[in-house]
Design a protein around this motif. Structure first.
Motif, PDB file in Angstrom:
ATOM      1  N   VAL A  94       3.060  10.983  -0.869  1.00 34.00           N
ATOM      2  CA  VAL A  94       2.477  10.440  -2.108  1.00 34.00           C
ATOM      3  C   VAL A  94       1.257   9.598  -1.765  1.00 34.00           C
ATOM      4  O   VAL A  94       1.143   9.079  -0.654  1.00 34.00           O
ATOM      5  CB  VAL A  94       3.486   9.570  -2.917  1.00 34.00           C
ATOM      6  CG1 VAL A  94       4.691  10.360  -3.346  1.00 34.00           C
ATOM      7  CG2 VAL A  94       3.908   8.337  -2.156  1.00 34.00           C
ATOM      8  N   SER A  95       0.362   9.450  -2.727  1.00 39.50           N
ATOM      9  CA  SER A  95      -0.805   8.601  -2.489  1.00 39.50           C
ATOM     10  C   SER A  95      -0.460   7.149  -2.819  1.00 39.50           C
ATOM     11  O   SER A  95       0.470   6.878  -3.571  1.00 39.50           O
ATOM     12  CB  SER A  95      -1.988   9.071  -3.339  1.00 39.50           C
ATOM     13  OG  SER A  95      -1.763   8.753  -4.696  1.00 39.50           O
ATOM     14  N   ALA A  96      -1.209   6.231  -2.254  1.00 38.02           N
ATOM     15  CA  ALA A  96      -0.954   4.805  -2.457  1.00 38.02           C
ATOM     16  C   ALA A  96      -1.105   4.409  -3.924  1.00 38.02           C
ATOM     17  O   ALA A  96      -0.517   3.435  -4.375  1.00 38.02           O
ATOM     18  CB  ALA A  96      -1.888   3.973  -1.584  1.00 38.02           C
ATOM     19  N   GLU A  97      -1.890   5.192  -4.693  1.00 37.57           N
ATOM     20  CA  GLU A  97      -2.119   4.871  -6.101  1.00 37.57           C
ATOM     21  C   GLU A  97      -0.970   5.332  -6.999  1.00 37.57           C
ATOM     22  O   GLU A  97      -0.864   4.889  -8.141  1.00 37.57           O
ATOM     23  CB  GLU A  97      -3.421   5.520  -6.579  1.00 37.57           C
ATOM     24  CG  GLU A  97      -4.670   4.976  -5.907  1.00 37.57           C
ATOM     25  CD  GLU A  97      -4.861   5.523  -4.495  1.00 37.57           C
ATOM     26  OE1 GLU A  97      -4.511   6.696  -4.242  1.00 37.57           O
ATOM     27  OE2 GLU A  97      -5.343   4.754  -3.640  1.00 37.57           O
ATOM     28  N   GLN A  98      -0.144   6.230  -6.510  1.00 39.71           N
ATOM     29  CA  GLN A  98       0.949   6.747  -7.335  1.00 39.71           C
ATOM     30  C   GLN A  98       2.109   5.768  -7.374  1.00 39.71           C
ATOM     31  O   GLN A  98       2.573   5.306  -6.335  1.00 39.71           O
ATOM     32  CB  GLN A  98       1.443   8.100  -6.802  1.00 39.71           C
ATOM     33  CG  GLN A  98       0.450   9.221  -6.989  1.00 39.71           C
ATOM     34  CD  GLN A  98       0.956  10.519  -6.382  1.00 39.71           C
ATOM     35  OE1 GLN A  98       1.179  10.595  -5.185  1.00 39.71           O
ATOM     36  NE2 GLN A  98       1.125  11.531  -7.216  1.00 39.71           N
ATOM     37  N   ASP A 133       5.706   5.424   6.404  1.00 38.42           N
ATOM     38  CA  ASP A 133       4.435   5.640   5.724  1.00 38.42           C
ATOM     39  C   ASP A 133       4.628   6.784   4.738  1.00 38.42           C
ATOM     40  O   ASP A 133       4.863   7.927   5.129  1.00 38.42           O
ATOM     41  CB  ASP A 133       3.361   5.993   6.746  1.00 38.42           C
ATOM     42  CG  ASP A 133       1.998   6.221   6.110  1.00 38.42           C
ATOM     43  OD1 ASP A 133       1.862   6.072   4.878  1.00 38.42           O
ATOM     44  OD2 ASP A 133       1.064   6.559   6.863  1.00 38.42           O
ATOM     45  N   SER A 166       0.874  -1.169   0.000  1.00 38.54           N
ATOM     46  CA  SER A 166       0.000   0.000   0.000  1.00 38.54           C
ATOM     47  C   SER A 166       0.912   1.220   0.000  1.00 38.54           C
ATOM     48  O   SER A 166       1.635   1.423  -0.955  1.00 38.54           O
ATOM     49  CB  SER A 166      -0.957  -0.035   1.189  1.00 38.54           C
ATOM     50  OG  SER A 166      -1.846   1.055   1.105  1.00 38.54           O
ATOM     51  N   ASN A 167       0.939   1.994   1.068  1.00 35.67           N
ATOM     52  CA  ASN A 167       1.827   3.153   1.083  1.00 35.67           C
ATOM     53  C   ASN A 167       2.904   3.037   2.159  1.00 35.67           C
ATOM     54  O   ASN A 167       3.538   4.014   2.520  1.00 35.67           O
ATOM     55  CB  ASN A 167       1.035   4.449   1.251  1.00 35.67           C
ATOM     56  CG  ASN A 167       1.470   5.498   0.254  1.00 35.67           C
ATOM     57  OD1 ASN A 167       2.264   5.221  -0.638  1.00 35.67           O
ATOM     58  ND2 ASN A 167       0.970   6.703   0.398  1.00 35.67           N
ATOM     59  N   ILE A 221       8.108  10.391  -7.753  1.00 35.53           N
ATOM     60  CA  ILE A 221       6.817   9.994  -8.313  1.00 35.53           C
ATOM     61  C   ILE A 221       7.035   9.740  -9.798  1.00 35.53           C
ATOM     62  O   ILE A 221       7.633  10.565 -10.497  1.00 35.53           O
ATOM     63  CB  ILE A 221       5.765  11.100  -8.103  1.00 35.53           C
ATOM     64  CG1 ILE A 221       5.561  11.365  -6.611  1.00 35.53           C
ATOM     65  CG2 ILE A 221       4.448  10.718  -8.777  1.00 35.53           C
ATOM     66  CD1 ILE A 221       4.715  12.599  -6.317  1.00 35.53           C
ATOM     67  N   GLY A 232       2.406   8.027   2.912  1.00 35.28           N
ATOM     68  CA  GLY A 232       1.140   8.741   2.746  1.00 35.28           C
ATOM     69  C   GLY A 232       1.248  10.235   2.987  1.00 35.28           C
ATOM     70  O   GLY A 232       0.408  11.000   2.523  1.00 35.28           O
ATOM     71  N   LYS A 233       2.292  10.652   3.676  1.00 39.03           N
ATOM     72  CA  LYS A 233       2.481  12.080   3.938  1.00 39.03           C
ATOM     73  C   LYS A 233       2.977  12.822   2.704  1.00 39.03           C
ATOM     74  O   LYS A 233       2.913  14.046   2.647  1.00 39.03           O
ATOM     75  CB  LYS A 233       3.474  12.267   5.077  1.00 39.03           C
ATOM     76  CG  LYS A 233       2.980  11.707   6.389  1.00 39.03           C
ATOM     77  CD  LYS A 233       4.029  11.811   7.468  1.00 39.03           C
ATOM     78  CE  LYS A 233       3.484  11.231   8.760  1.00 39.03           C
ATOM     79  NZ  LYS A 233       4.398  11.400   9.864  1.00 39.03           N
TER      80      LYS A 233
END
Length: 193
Positions: free
Chosen positions: A148-152, A143, A30-31, A87, A145-146
Motif C-alpha cells: 500500500v502507499s503511505a497516503e492510503q 514496511d 508513514s508506511n 485498504i 510500501g510493498k
C-alpha cells in the motif's frame, strides 16, 4: 505517528480459559507499521513453539538450521499471532501470520475470503519474540510500501489463535462480529491508521 493500544477478547466459548491476557500497541509512521503483542498469564497451559537455534551436527561438526524460522502455511492451526490489513474503501486485504517459533506468512485476498494467495511482495518477515518472566512479547516492524502507499488509509484487525495443551483452540480478537469466530469479517477491521 498514530499509536494505539489494544486488548483482545476471547470468542465466547464453553471451555474455561486459562488466565490469559493478550494486549499490546500498534502504530503507523508513514508506511512503517509496528505492532507489539503481549501474551500474559498461565502460559504452561498453552502450546508455544519457540524458534530453534542452529544445531551442531555431531558427525560433521558444522552448524545447520533445525526448523529455522521460515515462511509456512496454516500457522493458525497452532498458537499464532495474526494481523489483517485492509485498504480503506477497498475489498482487498492481507492476512499476516506470526508464529512464536519465528515462522510466518502473508496472504492477499481480493475480498471476503476470496482469491487467497501468498503475498509474494514479502520474501522475509523478520520479527522478534521474547519469552519474558511475566509472559511472551512478539514485535513486528514491517514496511507496508510493498503493498500500500503511505497516503492510503488502512483498517486493521488484530487477532490471535491460542492452542491449549489439551488440543482445544480459542480465538481472540478486538471484536467478534459473528455467531462464529471469523477474523476475515471486514466489520472486525476496527483500527484505522
Amino acid at each position: 505517528m498514530n499509536d494505539q493500544t489494544f486488548s483482545l477478547q476471547p470468542f465466547a466459548s464453553t471451555k474455561s480459559l486459562p488466565n490469559l491476557k493478550i494486549a499490546g500497541n500498534i502504530a503507523r509512521n508513514s508506511n512503517q507499521l509496528a505492532i507489539r503483542y503481549m501474551l500474559e498469564g498461565d502460559l504452561k497451559e498453552i502450546v508455544l513453539a519457540f524458534a530453534q537455534r542452529l544445531v551442531e551436527k555431531p558427525t560433521v561438526g558444522i552448524a545447520s538450521p533445525s526448523n529455522a524460522p521460515s515462511r509456512k502455511h496454516e500457522l493458525w492451526e497452532d498458537t499464532c499471532f495474526e494481523l489483517f490489513v485492509g485498504i480503506k474503501d477497498s475489498a482487498r486485504y492481507w492476512e499476516f501470520n506470526l508464529s512464536p517459533a519465528g515462522h510466518w506468512n502473508v496472504y492477499r485476498f481480493d475480498g471476503y475470503r476470496q482469491g487467497m494467495r501468498e503475498e509474494t511482495a514479502f520474501t522475509i518477515l523478520p520479527f522478534n519474540v521474547q519469552n519474558q518472566a511475566d509472559g511472551l512479547a512478539l514485535v513486528l516492524n514491517v514496511d507496508l510500501g510493498k503493498i500500500v502507499s503511505a497516503e492510503q488509509a488502512i483498517e486493521v484487525a488484530i487477532t490471535t489463535v491460542i492452542k491449549h495443551r489439551d488440543g482445544e483452540v480459542t480465538y481472540w480478537a478486538l471484536t467478534h462480529q459473528s455467531a462464529e469466530a471469523d477474523f476475515h469479517l471486514r466489520d472486525s477491521f476496527i483500527v484505522e491508521l
